[in-house]
Scaffold this active site. Structure first.
Site, PDB file in Angstrom:
ATOM      1  N   GLY A 142       0.821  -1.195   0.000  1.00  0.00           N
ATOM      2  CA  GLY A 142       0.000   0.000   0.000  1.00  0.00           C
ATOM      3  C   GLY A 142       0.860   1.252   0.000  1.00  0.00           C
ATOM      4  CB  CYS A 143       0.152   4.673  -1.191  1.00  0.00           C
ATOM      5  SG  CYS A 143      -1.501   4.939  -0.503  1.00  0.00           S
ATOM      6  CG  PHE A 144      -1.131   5.975   3.908  1.00  0.00           C
ATOM      7  CD1 PHE A 144      -0.615   7.257   3.964  1.00  0.00           C
ATOM      8  CD2 PHE A 144      -2.485   5.822   3.666  1.00  0.00           C
ATOM      9  CE1 PHE A 144      -1.427   8.373   3.768  1.00  0.00           C
ATOM     10  CE2 PHE A 144      -3.311   6.920   3.468  1.00  0.00           C
ATOM     11  CZ  PHE A 144      -2.782   8.199   3.518  1.00  0.00           C
ATOM     12  CB  THR A 146       5.355   2.450   0.227  1.00  0.00           C
ATOM     13  OG1 THR A 146       4.816   1.251  -0.342  1.00  0.00           O
ATOM     14  CG2 THR A 146       6.658   2.794  -0.471  1.00  0.00           C
ATOM     15  N   GLY A 147       5.681   4.595   2.361  1.00  0.00           N
ATOM     16  CA  GLY A 147       6.345   5.773   2.901  1.00  0.00           C
ATOM     17  C   GLY A 147       6.669   5.646   4.374  1.00  0.00           C
TER      18      GLY A 147
END
Length: 328
Positions: A142-144, A146-147
């Site tokens: 997921g995007c969150f 990852t960061g």
């Protein structure tokens, strides 16, 4: 190498087509959609006009002819495709959440019964490169997560508590209109949502466990009035203090061989359209603040999916991804 993108009308699908158009060995030959079958891809993704002549098709799984398939379908929809594609010898990168988590956690978090579960490597290359290399199926993160994970990973084993605070652009909600993403509700506002219950928290906790961290983990996301980007602030509460020189050395050593992680002041504007994660860290002893910036549609989705494909298929890891961010 022929590529199929299943569910290609969304933002992630458009980015896959754009980025794969710059790949030395990949050609998108199939972009699927049930809703707009027969429509030119550039009619849905106007930025791709003159870049591709494809039209959307709606083949059955048995009719898809490709070497690699990207699943850019909604969560809980990916599971209906994966096994059939793999049985036909097609490598798969799944951008949905269906195979990221252990089955019991997935079913609890997403509220559905998984109908065809099996374990898949979690496609965060900076942490799991050798697990990804040469495989036939990868679950794209997921995007969150990852960061957040890239921000905290170097100090995870030293932490008692990690608190993630993320701000995301509106494209993270997808392209379906809603009151939440309606312009008058988003403009001139920064809005928290799902402050303790966001589904991506499960992925963050899973990755901390894999890093042998015993830290408590908390996450609150916010919606920004911008199109792209995620800025994550990780408050890392340590068991024992570390000074600034120590934490900088830890981070720089941890990511010294990672071409997509840059140690510099993070800004979502500087990574827009790119696969880079920019991060920086500052210590005040037992509290360390690490901040990361990614493009949620690239490193947080389609770019990372291509990075995984490159590892799966033996290409250079940055093939198709070597462009700088779009700034200003």
């Amino acid at each position: 190498m022929d590529i199929a993108i299943i569910g290609a009308t969304g933002y992630a699908g458009g980015e896959l087509i754009r980025l794969l158009g710059m790949h030395s060995a990949a050609e998108v030959v199939c972009a699927t959609s049930r809703r707009v079958e027969g429509t030119r891809v550039s009619a849905v993704h106007p930025q791709l006009n003159g870049f591709t002549d494809l039209s959307f098709t709606n083949p059955s799984v048995d009719e898809i002819e490709a070497d690699v398939a990207f699943l850019a379908v909604p969560h809980t929809a990916g599971m209906q495709y994966v096994r059939a594609l793999l049985e036909r010898g097609i490598r798969v990168v799944d951008l949905s959440a269906d195979y990221r988590l252990p089955q019991e956690i997935f079913e609890k978090v997403y509220g559905v019964t998984h109908t065809d579960y099996f374990a898949a490597p979690y496609g965060l290359p900076e942490l799991h490169r050798e697990e990804i290399r040469g495989k036939h199926f990868i679950a794209n993160p997921g995007c969150f997560p990852t960061g957040a994970t890239l921000a905290a990973a170097p100090l995870a084993a030293f932490a008692d508590t990690i608190i993630y605070d993320s701000k995301s652009g509106v494209s993270g909600a997808g392209d379906n209109p809603s009151a939440t993403t309606h312009f008058p509700n988003v403009a001139d506002a920064i809005t928290p949502y799902k402050m303790t219950t966001h589904r991506h928290l499960a992925e963050m906790k899973m990755e901390l466990e894999r890093l042998h961290a015993k830290a408590a983990c908390y996450f609150t996301p916010h919606l920004l009035p911008v199109n792209r980007g995620i800025l994550t602030t990780a408050h890392i509460l340590l068991r024992d203090p570390l000074n600034q020189d120590q934490v900088e050395r830890i981070y720089k050593d941890y990511y010294k061989d990672e071409s997509f992680v840059r140690y510099q002041k993070p800004s979502i504007a500087a990574v827009r359209g790119s696969n880079f994660c920019d991060l920086i860290v500052e210590s005040e002893g037992k509290r360390v603040v690490a901040v990361s910036a990614i493009d949620n549609l690239v490193k947080g989705a389609s770019g990372q999916a291509i990075q995984n494909m490159n590892l799966m298929c033996g290409f250079k890891e940055n093939d198709g991804l070597a462009s700088a961010g779009l700034f200003p």
